[in-house]
Scaffold this active site. Structure first.
Site, PDB file in Angstrom:
ATOM      1  N   THR A   7     -16.615 -11.853 -19.315  1.00 49.10           N
ATOM      2  CA  THR A   7     -17.092 -12.375 -18.045  1.00 49.10           C
ATOM      3  C   THR A   7     -17.749 -13.718 -18.271  1.00 49.10           C
ATOM      4  OG1 THR A   7     -18.277 -11.768 -16.049  1.00 49.10           O
ATOM      5  CG2 THR A   7     -19.445 -11.439 -18.099  1.00 49.10           C
ATOM      6  N   ALA A 166     -13.201 -21.143 -16.898  1.00 49.07           N
ATOM      7  CA  ALA A 166     -12.018 -20.327 -16.617  1.00 49.07           C
ATOM      8  C   ALA A 166     -10.760 -20.913 -17.258  1.00 49.07           C
ATOM      9  CB  ALA A 166     -11.826 -20.176 -15.115  1.00 49.07           C
TER      10      ALA A 166
END
Length: 181
Positions: A7, A166
């Site tokens: 995460t 990301a």
């Protein structure tokens, strides 16, 4: 079944605004199990934002405990954080929880761990930032650079830094949940 992991949660404070952003990807082993998980939330009657990295069930238990500590200590974020860290470190059951918490109000930004750590990151030019999770180092580096070398507001810094994380971290996606104070 192995625990789910991977995460990125980033918190940015600039010019009186606090923004916490979490990606939506949940990974089990080498498989993406969910792309739209919600890893950040508001606590303390909306005056605190929090995010987690680690095992989901563990994080929810820690959110509940932290909410109780906030109530017990009149919404004093540092005091509640220290009390939770002490309990987390010394309680036999809680010690097994695998998660990190990132919590913030308008004045404080803290990282909590099961080892008893309560870390307030050093301020950077024009603000403060902290990040946790597998993509945390990438998001934090990007946020610090943007705080020091741009006029972007806190939300824009968080969005851009998470976008970069990301692109680099395979355990992080671009489906962001964002909370602001």
């Amino acid at each position: 079944m192995r625990p789910m992991h991977g995460t990125t949660v980033l918190c940015v404070r600039r010019e009186g605004r606090v923004v916490i952003a979490g990606d939506g990807q949940v990974t089990l082993d080498k498989t993406v199990m969910k792309a739209t998980a919600r890893k950040v939330r508001r606590l303390g009657e909306g005056q605190v934002v929090a995010g987690f990295a680690g095992a989901t069930a563990d994080a929810f238990q820690l959110f509940e405990l932290f909410e109780k500590k906030l109530k017990e200590h009149a919404r004093s974020l540092p005091r509640a954080a220290v009390e939770l860290a002490k309990q987390w470190r010394t309680d036999r059951m809680l010690r097994r929880l695998e998660a990190l918490l990132l919590v913030a109000d308008r004045e404080h930004l803290l990282v909590l761990s099961g080892a008893g750590d309560v870390i307030e990151p050093d301020p950077v030019a024009n603000g403060a930032a902290a990040a946790i999770g597998s993509g945390g180092p990438y998001a934090l580096a990007a946020a610090r650079a943007l705080l020091a070398h741009s006029a972007l507001d806190a939300r824009q810094v968080a969005e851009e830094a998470m976008k970069l994380a990301a692109e680099i971290c395979i355990y992080t996606n671009g489906n962001l949940t964002i909370e602001e104070l």
